[in-house]
Design a protein around this motif. Structure first.
Motif, PDB file in Angstrom:
ATOM      1  N   GLY A  22       3.891  11.120  11.869  1.00 36.18           N
ATOM      2  CA  GLY A  22       3.814  12.397  12.574  1.00 36.18           C
ATOM      3  C   GLY A  22       4.106  13.570  11.661  1.00 36.18           C
ATOM      4  N   GLY A  23       5.059  13.413  10.766  1.00 40.79           N
ATOM      5  CA  GLY A  23       5.367  14.454   9.801  1.00 40.79           C
ATOM      6  C   GLY A  23       4.226  14.690   8.837  1.00 40.79           C
ATOM      7  N   THR A  24       3.552  13.609   8.452  1.00 44.07           N
ATOM      8  CA  THR A  24       2.397  13.748   7.567  1.00 44.07           C
ATOM      9  C   THR A  24       1.289  14.541   8.251  1.00 44.07           C
ATOM     10  N   VAL A  25       1.043  14.236   9.512  1.00 45.01           N
ATOM     11  CA  VAL A  25       0.004  14.957  10.261  1.00 45.01           C
ATOM     12  C   VAL A  25       0.357  16.438  10.359  1.00 45.01           C
ATOM     13  N   GLN A  26       1.608  16.730  10.638  1.00 43.86           N
ATOM     14  CA  GLN A  26       2.024  18.131  10.748  1.00 43.86           C
ATOM     15  C   GLN A  26       1.925  18.855   9.406  1.00 43.86           C
ATOM     16  N   SER A  43      -0.380  22.152   8.717  1.00 48.22           N
ATOM     17  CA  SER A  43       0.220  23.407   8.270  1.00 48.22           C
ATOM     18  C   SER A  43      -0.251  23.824   6.887  1.00 48.22           C
ATOM     19  N   GLY A  44      -1.051  22.995   6.248  1.00 46.82           N
ATOM     20  CA  GLY A  44      -1.595  23.353   4.941  1.00 46.82           C
ATOM     21  C   GLY A  44      -0.623  23.159   3.801  1.00 46.82           C
ATOM     22  N   ALA A  45       0.231  22.168   3.890  1.00 43.07           N
ATOM     23  CA  ALA A  45       1.194  21.902   2.828  1.00 43.07           C
ATOM     24  C   ALA A  45       0.470  21.369   1.588  1.00 43.07           C
ATOM     25  N   THR A  46       1.189  21.334   0.491  1.00 46.15           N
ATOM     26  CA  THR A  46       0.584  20.849  -0.754  1.00 46.15           C
ATOM     27  C   THR A  46       0.244  19.366  -0.640  1.00 46.15           C
ATOM     28  N   ARG A  47      -0.742  18.955  -1.429  1.00 51.72           N
ATOM     29  CA  ARG A  47      -1.149  17.555  -1.401  1.00 51.72           C
ATOM     30  C   ARG A  47      -0.034  16.649  -1.887  1.00 51.72           C
ATOM     31  N   PHE A  48       0.801  17.148  -2.779  1.00 47.96           N
ATOM     32  CA  PHE A  48       1.920  16.339  -3.280  1.00 47.96           C
ATOM     33  C   PHE A  48       2.893  15.992  -2.158  1.00 47.96           C
ATOM     34  N   SER A  49       3.274  17.002  -1.360  1.00 48.18           N
ATOM     35  CA  SER A  49       4.242  16.744  -0.290  1.00 48.18           C
ATOM     36  C   SER A  49       3.642  15.847   0.785  1.00 48.18           C
ATOM     37  N   VAL A  50       2.357  16.043   1.083  1.00 47.75           N
ATOM     38  CA  VAL A  50       1.698  15.170   2.051  1.00 47.75           C
ATOM     39  C   VAL A  50       1.660  13.741   1.513  1.00 47.75           C
ATOM     40  N   GLY A  51       1.369  13.603   0.230  1.00 43.63           N
ATOM     41  CA  GLY A  51       1.324  12.280  -0.384  1.00 43.63           C
ATOM     42  C   GLY A  51       2.669  11.583  -0.390  1.00 43.63           C
ATOM     43  N   VAL A  55       5.248  12.016   1.689  1.00 44.48           N
ATOM     44  CA  VAL A  55       5.607  11.587   3.045  1.00 44.48           C
ATOM     45  C   VAL A  55       4.706  10.433   3.487  1.00 44.48           C
ATOM     46  N   GLY A  56       3.431  10.477   3.107  1.00 43.57           N
ATOM     47  CA  GLY A  56       2.522   9.389   3.445  1.00 43.57           C
ATOM     48  C   GLY A  56       2.916   8.076   2.791  1.00 43.57           C
ATOM     49  N   VAL A  57       3.324   8.148   1.521  1.00 44.72           N
ATOM     50  CA  VAL A  57       3.765   6.935   0.825  1.00 44.72           C
ATOM     51  C   VAL A  57       5.039   6.387   1.457  1.00 44.72           C
TER      52      VAL A  57
END
Length: 51
Positions: free
Chosen positions: A15-19, A23-31, A33-35
């Motif tokens: 859910g945090g990854t989706v949010q 919200s347009g966060a950086t790919r690093f932060s999305v990555g 949290v996804g990992v």
């Protein structure tokens, strides 16, 4: 019990990854949290499997 807890944590992380994506966060932060979500799922599966 711990396996189920890991699945709950993984749900929050997904859910945090989706949010973050919305919200347009950086790919690093999305990555990151996804990992972490993937590791939580893998840990939950490994904990529940017999043996």
């Amino acid at each position: 019990m711990i396996g189920i807890l890991l699945f709950i944590v993984a749900g929050f992380l997904v859910g945090g990854t989706v949010q973050l994506v919305k919200s347009g966060a950086t790919r690093f932060s999305v990555g990151v949290v996804g990992v972490l979500a993937a590791l939580a799922v893998a840990g939950g599966v490994a904990w529940i499997l017999p043996g």
